[in-house]
Motif scaffolding. Structure first.
Motif, PDB file in Angstrom:
ATOM      1  N   UNK A   1       1.456  -6.265  -3.375  1.00  0.00           N
ATOM      2  CA  UNK A   1       0.219  -5.801  -1.778  1.00  0.00           C
ATOM      3  C   UNK A   1      -0.822  -6.704  -1.734  1.00  0.00           C
ATOM      4  N   UNK A   2      -0.646  -7.977  -0.548  1.00  0.00           N
ATOM      5  CA  UNK A   2      -1.451  -8.299  -0.258  1.00  0.00           C
ATOM      6  C   UNK A   2      -0.982  -9.986   0.180  1.00  0.00           C
ATOM      7  N   UNK A   3      -1.799 -10.845   0.761  1.00  0.00           N
ATOM      8  CA  UNK A   3      -1.492 -12.002   1.563  1.00  0.00           C
ATOM      9  C   UNK A   3      -1.891 -12.933   0.412  1.00  0.00           C
TER      10      UNK A   3
ATOM     11  N   UNK B   1       3.800 -21.854   2.682  1.00  0.00           N
ATOM     12  CA  UNK B   1       2.182 -21.892   2.578  1.00  0.00           C
ATOM     13  C   UNK B   1       1.625 -20.831   2.108  1.00  0.00           C
ATOM     14  N   UNK B   2       2.238 -19.605   2.826  1.00  0.00           N
ATOM     15  CA  UNK B   2       1.458 -18.384   2.405  1.00  0.00           C
ATOM     16  C   UNK B   2       2.562 -17.033   3.201  1.00  0.00           C
ATOM     17  N   UNK B   3       2.189 -16.374   2.130  1.00  0.00           N
ATOM     18  CA  UNK B   3       2.871 -14.956   1.924  1.00  0.00           C
ATOM     19  C   UNK B   3       2.038 -14.172   2.131  1.00  0.00           C
ATOM     20  N   UNK B   4       2.672 -12.701   2.709  1.00  0.00           N
ATOM     21  CA  UNK B   4       2.128 -11.728   3.155  1.00  0.00           C
ATOM     22  C   UNK B   4       3.003 -10.437   2.506  1.00  0.00           C
ATOM     23  N   UNK B   5       2.769  -9.645   1.560  1.00  0.00           N
ATOM     24  CA  UNK B   5       3.321  -8.561   1.392  1.00  0.00           C
ATOM     25  C   UNK B   5       2.728  -7.607   1.542  1.00  0.00           C
ATOM     26  N   UNK B   6       2.904  -6.161   2.022  1.00  0.00           N
ATOM     27  CA  UNK B   6       2.701  -5.232   3.158  1.00  0.00           C
ATOM     28  C   UNK B   6       3.605  -4.017   3.631  1.00  0.00           C
TER      29      UNK B   6
END
Length: 153
Positions: free
Chosen positions: A39-41, A52-57
């Protein structure tokens, strides 16, 4: 008569107090189970890597009473204007391949569906998110597969 009602009230108060003590002592609260190292960015370590970015929430936070914890993923791509664009969030499932546990998501990207396998790895004394993406064409365009590492922001 007044003594009888005082005794009844006192007895009710004692029974209530004992019930509270028993509930507090032996009861098990439904504790939230929202903890995941993924979990997190996460920021792509490859210059110009896409996404470029992945966020697991946490899409849903389970508890010890039996509700389920579900993860979701948000994918961010760099636009030609320089801004980040967030693709619609999607649910994450858990899959196992060759005894390795992965998070899996299908992210629609227009004429493609990005099938993403993600898992946390540790090397050089740091945590990374290893991501394998199969860009699956929805028409006659060629499909492709890429692999990236992300570091936690």
């Amino acid at each position: 008569m007044a003594t009888s009602s005082v005794r009844t009230a006192a007895r009710s108060a004692i029974v209530s107090a004992v019930a509270i003590v028993v509930a507090v002592t032996f009861g098990r609260p439904a504790l939230a189970q929202c903890s995941s190292p993924e979990a997190g960015r996460w920021i792509n370590t490859s210059q110009g890597g896409d996404p470029e970015q992945i966020e697991i929430y946490f899409a849903q936070c389970g508890d010890t009473a039996g509700s389920v914890t579900r993860l979701g993923v948000k994918v961010f791509v760099r636009q030609s204007s320089g801004g980040l664009y967030q693709r619609p969030p999607v649910n994450v499932s858990h899959v196992t391949d060759k005894n390795i546990k992965w998070l899996f998501a299908k992210v629609p990207t227009g004429g493609y569906v990005d099938k993403m396998w993600m898992r946390r790895v540790r090397h050089d004394n740091q945590d990374f998110l290893k991501v394998v993406i199969k860009h699956e064409s929805l028409d006659s365009k060629p499909s492709a597969t890429n692999s990236y590492e992300y570091r936690k922001r």
